[in-house]
Motif scaffolding. Structure first.
Motif, PDB file in Angstrom:
ATOM      1  N   ARG A 157       0.841  -8.878   4.024  1.00 58.85           N
ATOM      2  CA  ARG A 157       1.817  -9.968   4.031  1.00 58.85           C
ATOM      3  C   ARG A 157       2.452 -10.152   2.657  1.00 58.85           C
ATOM      4  NH1 ARG A 157       1.982 -13.747   7.973  1.00 58.85           N
ATOM      5  NH2 ARG A 157       2.383 -15.374   6.424  1.00 58.85           N
ATOM      6  N   ALA A 158       1.672  -9.985   1.601  1.00 52.64           N
ATOM      7  CA  ALA A 158       2.211 -10.174   0.254  1.00 52.64           C
ATOM      8  C   ALA A 158       3.262  -9.118  -0.058  1.00 52.64           C
ATOM      9  CB  ALA A 158       1.089 -10.124  -0.778  1.00 52.64           C
ATOM     10  N   TRP A 159       2.951  -7.861   0.274  1.00 53.79           N
ATOM     11  CA  TRP A 159       3.922  -6.796  -0.030  1.00 53.79           C
ATOM     12  C   TRP A 159       5.187  -6.962   0.795  1.00 53.79           C
ATOM     13  CZ3 TRP A 159       6.674  -2.872   2.189  1.00 53.79           C
ATOM     14  CH2 TRP A 159       7.213  -1.936   1.306  1.00 53.79           C
ATOM     15  N   TRP A 160       5.053  -7.241   2.088  1.00 52.25           N
ATOM     16  CA  TRP A 160       6.229  -7.417   2.929  1.00 52.25           C
ATOM     17  C   TRP A 160       6.992  -8.699   2.579  1.00 52.25           C
ATOM     18  CZ3 TRP A 160       8.555  -3.700   5.053  1.00 52.25           C
ATOM     19  CH2 TRP A 160       7.873  -2.604   5.573  1.00 52.25           C
ATOM     20  N   GLY A 161       6.265  -9.711   2.073  1.00 43.05           N
ATOM     21  CA  GLY A 161       6.961 -10.907   1.593  1.00 43.05           C
ATOM     22  C   GLY A 161       7.902 -10.585   0.449  1.00 43.05           C
ATOM     23  N   ASN A 162       7.441  -9.728  -0.464  1.00 42.47           N
ATOM     24  CA  ASN A 162       8.284  -9.276  -1.564  1.00 42.47           C
ATOM     25  C   ASN A 162       9.480  -8.488  -1.034  1.00 42.47           C
ATOM     26  OD1 ASN A 162       9.225  -8.461  -4.096  1.00 42.47           O
ATOM     27  ND2 ASN A 162       7.870  -6.698  -4.155  1.00 42.47           N
ATOM     28  N   ARG A 163       9.230  -7.592  -0.080  1.00 42.61           N
ATOM     29  CA  ARG A 163      10.305  -6.778   0.496  1.00 42.61           C
ATOM     30  C   ARG A 163      11.338  -7.635   1.219  1.00 42.61           C
ATOM     31  NH1 ARG A 163      13.943  -3.555   0.359  1.00 42.61           N
ATOM     32  NH2 ARG A 163      14.333  -2.031   2.008  1.00 42.61           N
ATOM     33  N   VAL A 164      10.896  -8.668   1.932  1.00 46.62           N
ATOM     34  CA  VAL A 164      11.810  -9.528   2.685  1.00 46.62           C
ATOM     35  C   VAL A 164      12.706 -10.312   1.727  1.00 46.62           C
ATOM     36  CG1 VAL A 164      11.909 -11.583   4.146  1.00 46.62           C
ATOM     37  CG2 VAL A 164      10.405  -9.691   4.762  1.00 46.62           C
TER      38      VAL A 164
ATOM     39  N   LYS B 181       2.307 -14.685  -8.036  1.00 40.37           N
ATOM     40  CA  LYS B 181       3.564 -14.295  -7.404  1.00 40.37           C
ATOM     41  C   LYS B 181       3.316 -13.676  -6.028  1.00 40.37           C
ATOM     42  CE  LYS B 181       5.722 -10.741  -9.052  1.00 40.37           C
ATOM     43  NZ  LYS B 181       6.537  -9.868  -9.939  1.00 40.37           N
ATOM     44  N   TRP B 182       2.297 -12.823  -5.946  1.00 42.92           N
ATOM     45  CA  TRP B 182       1.969 -12.218  -4.655  1.00 42.92           C
ATOM     46  C   TRP B 182       1.480 -13.270  -3.666  1.00 42.92           C
ATOM     47  CZ3 TRP B 182       3.709  -7.581  -3.700  1.00 42.92           C
ATOM     48  CH2 TRP B 182       3.928  -6.710  -4.764  1.00 42.92           C
ATOM     49  N   LEU B 183       0.810 -14.293  -4.172  1.00 42.55           N
ATOM     50  CA  LEU B 183       0.364 -15.368  -3.306  1.00 42.55           C
ATOM     51  C   LEU B 183       1.561 -16.133  -2.740  1.00 42.55           C
ATOM     52  CD1 LEU B 183      -2.012 -16.960  -2.137  1.00 42.55           C
ATOM     53  CD2 LEU B 183      -1.964 -18.411  -4.189  1.00 42.55           C
ATOM     54  N   ARG B 184       2.616 -16.280  -3.560  1.00 39.48           N
ATOM     55  CA  ARG B 184       3.840 -16.931  -3.082  1.00 39.48           C
ATOM     56  C   ARG B 184       4.508 -16.088  -1.997  1.00 39.48           C
ATOM     57  NH1 ARG B 184       9.043 -16.281  -4.629  1.00 39.48           N
ATOM     58  NH2 ARG B 184       8.440 -15.065  -6.471  1.00 39.48           N
ATOM     59  N   TYR B 185       4.562 -14.766  -2.216  1.00 36.76           N
ATOM     60  CA  TYR B 185       5.105 -13.898  -1.183  1.00 36.76           C
ATOM     61  C   TYR B 185       4.339 -14.050   0.127  1.00 36.76           C
ATOM     62  CZ  TYR B 185       7.593 -11.469  -4.967  1.00 36.76           C
ATOM     63  OH  TYR B 185       8.403 -11.165  -6.018  1.00 36.76           O
TER      64      TYR B 185
ATOM     65  N   ASN C 276      -0.254  -0.300 -13.696  1.00 36.09           N
ATOM     66  CA  ASN C 276       0.286  -0.974 -12.521  1.00 36.09           C
ATOM     67  C   ASN C 276      -0.765  -1.780 -11.796  1.00 36.09           C
ATOM     68  OD1 ASN C 276       2.757   0.102 -13.069  1.00 36.09           O
ATOM     69  ND2 ASN C 276       2.573   1.815 -11.642  1.00 36.09           N
ATOM     70  N   VAL C 277      -2.007  -1.275 -11.785  1.00 36.35           N
ATOM     71  CA  VAL C 277      -3.092  -2.028 -11.158  1.00 36.35           C
ATOM     72  C   VAL C 277      -3.306  -3.352 -11.878  1.00 36.35           C
ATOM     73  CG1 VAL C 277      -5.559  -2.023 -10.631  1.00 36.35           C
ATOM     74  CG2 VAL C 277      -4.214   0.042 -10.296  1.00 36.35           C
ATOM     75  N   LEU C 278      -3.335  -3.285 -13.230  1.00 33.25           N
ATOM     76  CA  LEU C 278      -3.545  -4.508 -14.000  1.00 33.25           C
ATOM     77  C   LEU C 278      -2.373  -5.472 -13.825  1.00 33.25           C
ATOM     78  CD1 LEU C 278      -5.012  -2.949 -17.271  1.00 33.25           C
ATOM     79  CD2 LEU C 278      -6.253  -4.045 -15.401  1.00 33.25           C
ATOM     80  N   ASP C 279      -1.136  -4.928 -13.762  1.00 35.98           N
ATOM     81  CA  ASP C 279       0.024  -5.785 -13.514  1.00 35.98           C
ATOM     82  C   ASP C 279      -0.079  -6.453 -12.151  1.00 35.98           C
ATOM     83  OD1 ASP C 279       1.046  -5.110 -15.953  1.00 35.98           O
ATOM     84  OD2 ASP C 279       2.416  -3.573 -15.177  1.00 35.98           O
ATOM     85  N   PHE C 280      -0.556  -5.693 -11.163  1.00 37.15           N
ATOM     86  CA  PHE C 280      -0.708  -6.229  -9.813  1.00 37.15           C
ATOM     87  C   PHE C 280      -1.678  -7.415  -9.812  1.00 37.15           C
ATOM     88  CE2 PHE C 280      -2.953  -6.280  -5.740  1.00 37.15           C
ATOM     89  CZ  PHE C 280      -1.905  -6.414  -4.868  1.00 37.15           C
ATOM     90  N   VAL C 281      -2.806  -7.242 -10.513  1.00 39.82           N
ATOM     91  CA  VAL C 281      -3.792  -8.327 -10.574  1.00 39.82           C
ATOM     92  C   VAL C 281      -3.254  -9.500 -11.382  1.00 39.82           C
ATOM     93  CG1 VAL C 281      -6.117  -8.917 -11.350  1.00 39.82           C
ATOM     94  CG2 VAL C 281      -5.699  -6.709 -10.267  1.00 39.82           C
ATOM     95  N   GLY C 282      -2.534  -9.200 -12.502  1.00 39.36           N
ATOM     96  CA  GLY C 282      -2.003 -10.267 -13.330  1.00 39.36           C
ATOM     97  C   GLY C 282      -0.927 -11.092 -12.649  1.00 39.36           C
ATOM     98  N   ASN C 283      -0.213 -10.492 -11.702  1.00 38.31           N
ATOM     99  CA  ASN C 283       0.850 -11.201 -10.979  1.00 38.31           C
ATOM    100  C   ASN C 283       0.358 -11.775  -9.659  1.00 38.31           C
ATOM    101  OD1 ASN C 283       2.833 -10.596 -12.920  1.00 38.31           O
ATOM    102  ND2 ASN C 283       3.237  -8.600 -12.005  1.00 38.31           N
ATOM    103  N   PHE C 284      -0.906 -12.082  -9.610  1.00 37.44           N
ATOM    104  CA  PHE C 284      -1.484 -12.591  -8.363  1.00 37.44           C
ATOM    105  C   PHE C 284      -0.783 -13.849  -7.854  1.00 37.44           C
ATOM    106  CE2 PHE C 284      -4.534 -15.158  -5.990  1.00 37.44           C
ATOM    107  CZ  PHE C 284      -4.933 -14.251  -5.019  1.00 37.44           C
TER     108      PHE C 284
END
Length: 469
Positions: free
Chosen positions: A210-217, A128-132, A118-126
């Motif tokens: 902000r990235a995590w809450w962006g995904n949640r929103v 997407k998290w930046l968009r959030y 999951n850590v590697l997936d988190f880094v690989g999806n950077f």
């Protein structure tokens, strides 16, 4: 298996690259790496960084336990040791450092990143998290707009359901109530999320926050939209009308309770028709209200009490029954109306009480299906002949006038006093009760005229009017 001629030289498969010598790969990379090895000794568990192809014996720097031994290639770890690649460890430690003091606030991030994968997936999806992170403010405004729309639809539907329930006496559908509960719960979730975002966080963890809450929103916007679309109902009420307990008047005397027990026993034994006859004012309707509520308390049975209007024909009788049962008879033809009413009643375990029947009618013409297991009927009438023609001759009850003591108790009960304040009033009360001849309705009417009045002349006046009448 991948053949040599099938290989794209610019994009070779990983399995082919792995079999090649480290210097002959498209990008020369070593087979060795550094790893953090955990000491197997109990209560130690110290981490020591070791080269994967170490040629010497490595011991734990804390407890001196042997961690690995050379084997000519990759070193052989001592049994019980576990290791983690240093690159993955650095990524994991970086995430932990980012969390810092906000770990409790962002505990859901920690629950998401449960493993190295999951850590590697988190880094690989950077990206997407930046968009959030970038779209959070715009999505918050969009979510607030969606929340308002859902709140308006919830309020409108509540008002509509409450109005329809009071107007028709029917209950709301279970799917409607489920949507109302889901909408209220979702609005609470959205309000909590928006409040948490408005409180913000410190600079150190702002990106992850902000990235995590962006995904949640974004997920909440989709959920609210789906729930909003489901909140459209053509019909909000069940087709079955709710049967509520009727307001009761106190019954006086032992005959009333005995009659209720007799009727209950007959119904339990499979009797489908019961007739109750007696003169006007003897208390037939009051008796039916008590039997209605008693049968209703048993559960799993629909009890309908229908007051029959005077000079009622089949059409009017069908309308009266359908109104209480909750069936919409849009047909004008009596035969078709009977078919619709019969079909609706056959689907239920019911007891139909027809109060005030003045003439005989055929059950099949009205649409009343009787069955000893599901459909039963109780009728009241002033005429014994009507009860006989309806087929109740073997299960018929005659409501008789009250005895003198029972009538006197009812009179005092309606005066709201156990004993009269003057013995002269007691004498007149007995005369009035005697004049009423045990008719409960007359007793109640006379008592309502005299309640709260202690003037002896008024009592004499009432008694004189009764004698003249």
């Amino acid at each position: 298996m991948v053949l040599q001629n099938d290989i794209d030289l610019l994009n070779p498969p990983a399995e082919v690259e792995k079999r090649r010598h480290k210097l002959k790969r498209l990008v020369p990379t070593p087979n060795s790496y550094f790893m953090d090895v955990k000491c197997p000794t109990e209560k130690c568990y110290f981490l020591t960084t070791i080269f994967s192809h170490s040629q010497t014996v490595i011991a734990c720097s804390r407890c001196q336990a042997i961690l690995c031994q050379p084997s000519g290639g990759k070193c052989r770890l001592t049994e019980g040791c576990s290791f983690l690649s240093s690159v993955a460890a650095v990524l994991f430690i970086t995430v932990v450092i980012f969390l810092g003091k906000e770990w409790l606030i962002l505990k859901e991030i920690g629950e998401t990143i449960e493993s190295l994968k999951n850590v590697l997936d988190f880094v690989g999806n950077f990206p997407k998290w930046l968009r959030y992170y970038s779209n959070l403010n715009a999505n918050v405004l969009k979510l607030e707009d969606r929340k308002s729309n859902l709140h308006y639809r919830l309020t409108d539907l509540k008002q509509r359901v409450d109005y329809e329930e009071h107007r028709t006496g029917r209950t709301r559908k279970k799917e409607v109530q489920h949507w109302l509960d889901s909408a209220e719960s979702k609005l609470i979730d959205v309000k909590t999320v928006l409040l948490t975002i408005s409180q913000g966080t410190n600079r150190f963890t702002r990106f992850l926050f902000r990235a995590w809450w962006g995904n949640r929103v974004e997920k909440l916007i989709v959920e609210v939209d789906d729930l909003y679309d489901l909140g459209v109902f053509e019909e909000v009420l069940s087709t079955v009308r709710e049967t509520a307990e009727l307001p009761l008047t106190t019954l006086v005397g032992t005959a009333a309770s005995e009659n209720i027990e007799r009727m209950t026993t007959w119904l339990e034994n499979g009797v489908t028709k019961i007739g109750v006859h007696g003169a006007q004012g003897f208390g037939k309707t009051a008796l039916m209200k008590h039997i209605h509520n008693k049968l209703l308390s048993y559960g799993k049975i629909h009890v309908y009490m229908v007051t029959i209007p005077e000079d009622c024909h089949d059409y009017q009788l069908q309308s009266a029954i359908a109104n209480v049962v909750g069936v919409d008879l849009q047909e004008e033809d009596v035969v078709r109306r009977a078919a619709l009413l019969c079909r609706a009643l056959k689907m239920r375990n019911f007891v139909l009480i027809l109060d005030g029947l003045t003439r005989y009618f055929a059950l099949e013409n009205v649409g009343i299906p009787l069955d000893n297991a599901k459909g039963k009927m109780i009728i009241t009438s002033r005429s014994t002949d009507v009860c006989r023609r309806m087929g109740c001759q073997n299960n018929s009850i005659a409501v008789t006038p009250l005895l003198f003591n029972e009538a006197l108790d009812l009179f005092k009960m309606k005066l709201y006093c156990e004993e009269l304040p003057d013995t002269r009033l007691e004498v007149i009360a007995r005369q009035i009760v005697t004049e009423c001849r045990g008719v409960a309705l007359n007793i109640v009417d006379r008592a309502s005229d005299l309640v709260g009045i202690d003037d002896l002349s008024v009592w004499h006046s009432v008694f004189s009017e009764m004698q003249q009448a």
